[in-house]
Structure formats: C-alpha cells, structure tokens
Design an enzyme around this catalytic site. Structure first.
Site, PDB file in Angstrom:
ATOM      1  N   LYS A  13     -12.482 -49.688 -21.412  1.00  0.00           N
ATOM      2  CA  LYS A  13     -13.257 -50.077 -21.926  1.00  0.00           C
ATOM      3  C   LYS A  13     -14.157 -49.201 -23.394  1.00  0.00           C
ATOM      4  CE  LYS A  13     -15.365 -51.616 -18.353  1.00  0.00           C
ATOM      5  NZ  LYS A  13     -15.170 -51.273 -17.275  1.00  0.00           N
ATOM      6  N   ARG A  87     -22.029 -57.889 -16.251  1.00  0.00           N
ATOM      7  CA  ARG A  87     -20.621 -57.610 -15.349  1.00  0.00           C
ATOM      8  C   ARG A  87     -21.103 -58.424 -13.698  1.00  0.00           C
ATOM      9  NH1 ARG A  87     -20.407 -51.200 -16.246  1.00  0.00           N
ATOM     10  NH2 ARG A  87     -18.532 -50.494 -14.950  1.00  0.00           N
ATOM     11  N   ARG A 126      -9.039 -38.775 -14.354  1.00  0.00           N
ATOM     12  CA  ARG A 126     -10.239 -38.830 -15.894  1.00  0.00           C
ATOM     13  C   ARG A 126     -11.136 -37.597 -15.196  1.00  0.00           C
ATOM     14  NH1 ARG A 126     -13.857 -44.038 -17.704  1.00  0.00           N
ATOM     15  NH2 ARG A 126     -14.838 -43.629 -14.940  1.00  0.00           N
ATOM     16  N   ARG A 159     -16.619 -37.210 -13.451  1.00  0.00           N
ATOM     17  CA  ARG A 159     -17.815 -38.017 -13.273  1.00  0.00           C
ATOM     18  C   ARG A 159     -17.500 -38.334 -11.604  1.00  0.00           C
ATOM     19  NH1 ARG A 159     -17.900 -43.128 -16.504  1.00  0.00           N
ATOM     20  NH2 ARG A 159     -18.156 -43.880 -14.805  1.00  0.00           N
ATOM     21  N   ARG A 170     -17.043 -49.234  -6.491  1.00  0.00           N
ATOM     22  CA  ARG A 170     -16.930 -49.558  -7.596  1.00  0.00           C
ATOM     23  C   ARG A 170     -15.821 -51.402  -7.846  1.00  0.00           C
ATOM     24  NH1 ARG A 170     -15.581 -44.546 -11.258  1.00  0.00           N
ATOM     25  NH2 ARG A 170     -16.522 -46.144 -13.431  1.00  0.00           N
TER      26      ARG A 170
HETATM   27  P1  AMP Z   1     -19.451 -48.049 -16.531  1.00  0.00           P
HETATM   28  O1  AMP Z   1     -19.820 -46.607 -17.224  1.00  0.00           O
HETATM   29  O2  AMP Z   1     -20.001 -48.391 -17.170  1.00  0.00           O
HETATM   30  O3  AMP Z   1     -18.431 -47.389 -16.117  1.00  0.00           O
HETATM   31  O4  AMP Z   1     -20.617 -47.278 -15.898  1.00  0.00           O
HETATM   32  C1  AMP Z   1     -20.940 -46.550 -14.558  1.00  0.00           C
HETATM   33  C2  AMP Z   1     -22.272 -47.308 -12.812  1.00  0.00           C
HETATM   34  O5  AMP Z   1     -23.097 -47.823 -13.970  1.00  0.00           O
HETATM   35  C3  AMP Z   1     -21.709 -48.460 -12.540  1.00  0.00           C
HETATM   36  O6  AMP Z   1     -20.761 -48.113 -11.674  1.00  0.00           O
HETATM   37  C4  AMP Z   1     -23.255 -49.016 -12.501  1.00  0.00           C
HETATM   38  O7  AMP Z   1     -23.715 -48.160 -11.148  1.00  0.00           O
HETATM   39  C5  AMP Z   1     -23.810 -48.735 -13.456  1.00  0.00           C
HETATM   40  N1  AMP Z   1     -23.886 -49.463 -14.384  1.00  0.00           N
HETATM   41  C6  AMP Z   1     -23.012 -49.432 -15.861  1.00  0.00           C
HETATM   42  N2  AMP Z   1     -23.998 -51.144 -16.051  1.00  0.00           N
HETATM   43  C7  AMP Z   1     -23.990 -51.850 -15.455  1.00  0.00           C
HETATM   44  C8  AMP Z   1     -24.248 -52.746 -15.480  1.00  0.00           C
HETATM   45  N3  AMP Z   1     -23.873 -53.736 -16.618  1.00  0.00           N
HETATM   46  N4  AMP Z   1     -24.996 -53.806 -13.983  1.00  0.00           N
HETATM   47  C9  AMP Z   1     -25.268 -52.874 -12.793  1.00  0.00           C
HETATM   48  N5  AMP Z   1     -24.876 -51.736 -13.009  1.00  0.00           N
HETATM   49  C10 AMP Z   1     -23.911 -50.792 -13.800  1.00  0.00           C
END
Ligand code: AMP
Length: 212
Positions: A13, A87, A126, A159, A170
């Site tokens: 993404k 999400r 990653r 990360r 996740r």
């Molecule tokens: P990402 O960078 O999109 O993989 O997001 C990393 C982490 O941020 C996720 O594993 C969640 O803990 C949190 N997070 C990001 N976007 C959301 C969302 N829309 N709803 C809830 N948690 C989120």
C-alpha cells in the site's frame, strides 16, 4: 477522484501510494505514517497508540477516526489517497459520513491482493528509512550501502511491528477486521481487486489501468 488503497500488511500500500502521489499529484493520507510520527513526537495520540502498534493490534476506531477527520480538514478540496484507512467496518461507515459532510466520496477502493506466504517474506525482510520513509528489502531491494538510505542518507531500520511475532498478530487483525471491507466495497460497486504480486512498477501499471 479520491482513492482508497487497502489490503493485508505487506501488500504494498505504501509503495503504491507513493507512486500514485508522484504521478497524480494527489494528497496522501496514511494513518500508519501519521501514528508513527505521533509516536516519534511523543504526542498524546502517539502515547495512546504506541502499545497497540507495537503489539501489532489495531488502534481503537475512535482515535483513528478523529485523526482522519482532522487530516481531511487540512486536505480541503484536493483529491487524496487513503492508505491504511479504513481498516474496520465502523471506520468505513465513519468515513462515509465524514466525506458526505464534505460533499465528496471515494471513487475507487483498490484491494491489493497478495498470498499470505509472500506477505511474511515481504514483512520480515522489509527495512525502512528513518528519515524519508523509503522502503527497502533485505533480499529484493537492499540499500546500496548497508543500513543507509539511497535517497536521503538517513539510517535504514526494521520497524518494531515488522518483527515476526508481531506480524502474526497484524495478519490476524487484518483477517478479522479489514478483510470484510472487500465485501463492503463490493456492495458499494467501487471495489477493484488488483494482483499485488510482481515488481512495484508492474503492480502500479495494473492500478493505473483501473484509474484511466
Ligand atoms: P501501517 O503502516 O498501515 O501498516 O500501520 C501500522 C500500524 O498502525 C497498524 O498495525 C495499526 O496498529 C496502526 N494503524 C494504522 N492505520 C490504522 C487504522 N486505520 N486503524 C487502526 N489502526 C491503524
């Protein structure tokens, strides 16, 4: 047109959003990026989100929705790409209302499809740049100098939530809460499933076909 990109963690993404932003000059709204910045800056939001994120769990809807509301206010009338939001179905419902109030909507919900075994490999390998956020992979796309970003020269790290034990949580959160969004957007008639396998450019070409 506003676009929403969703899919499992590691589907690409962030990479595809960056290409879209570059090509279409849209605004990029990544809830993961905003939350990570809040954590780095030690804001109240960052402190609240930290334990959820480090454990690989979703941050509560109320926190994320409030944050997106604020960001949409800053974006104003420009077109945007939503990356990592919504999400959950309650987030998707809230988004509808937020956009309705702003007299706009989502034109396409693009689902990036990648098989689970590939996701694990992508996520554990990653690495990300602490400075500009560029992504690398220890196997497919290592930085030219180990640990140093090719683009800005800052440190390249793993990360916290890309560690294997956290990745499993996740992926579970994705299956339970995010996957149902496929049906949600299918019913709204705006879902586009895109094969997320292959190089970033190949996937980008597939996405562009649907936006033409
Ligand atoms: P990402 O960078 O999109 O993989 O997001 C990393 C982490 O941020 C996720 O594993 C969640 O803990 C949190 N997070 C990001 N976007 C959301 C969302 N829309 N709803 C809830 N948690 C989120």
């Amino acid at each position: 047109m506003n676009i929403l990109l969703f899919g499992p963690p590691g589907a690409g993404k962030g990479t595809q959003s960056a290409l879209l932003v570059d090509k279409l000059k849209m605004k990029h709204l990544s809830t993961g990026d905003i939350l990570r910045a809040a954590m780095r800056n030690g804001t109240t939001l960052g402190l609240e989100a930290k334990s959820y994120m480090n454990d690989g769990k979703l941050v509560p809807d109320s926190l994320v929705i409030g944050m997106v509301d604020e960001e949409l206010g800053e974006i104003g009338s420009q077109s945007f790409i939503l990356d990592g939001f919504p999400r959950t179905v309650p987030q998707a419902d809230a988004l509808e209302n937020l956009l309705k109030n702003r007299k706009t909507s989502i034109g396409r919900a693009i689902f990036l499809e990648v098989p689970k075994d590939q996701l694990l490999d992508r996520l554990t390998g990653r690495r990300v740049c602490k400075g500009c956020g560029a992504t690398f992979h220890v196997g497919f796309k290592p930085p030219q100098k180990q640990g140093i970003c090719d683009i800005c020269g800052a440190e390249v790290i793993q990360r916290e939530d890309d560690k294997e034990s956290v990745i499993r949580t996740r992926l579970e959160a994705y299956e339970a809460s995010t996957k149902p969004l496929q049906e949600y957007y299918q019913e709204k008639g705006i879902l586009q499933v895109v094969d997320g396998l292959g190089s970033a450019d190949e996937v980008f070409a597939r996405i562009q076909k649907w936006l033409a």
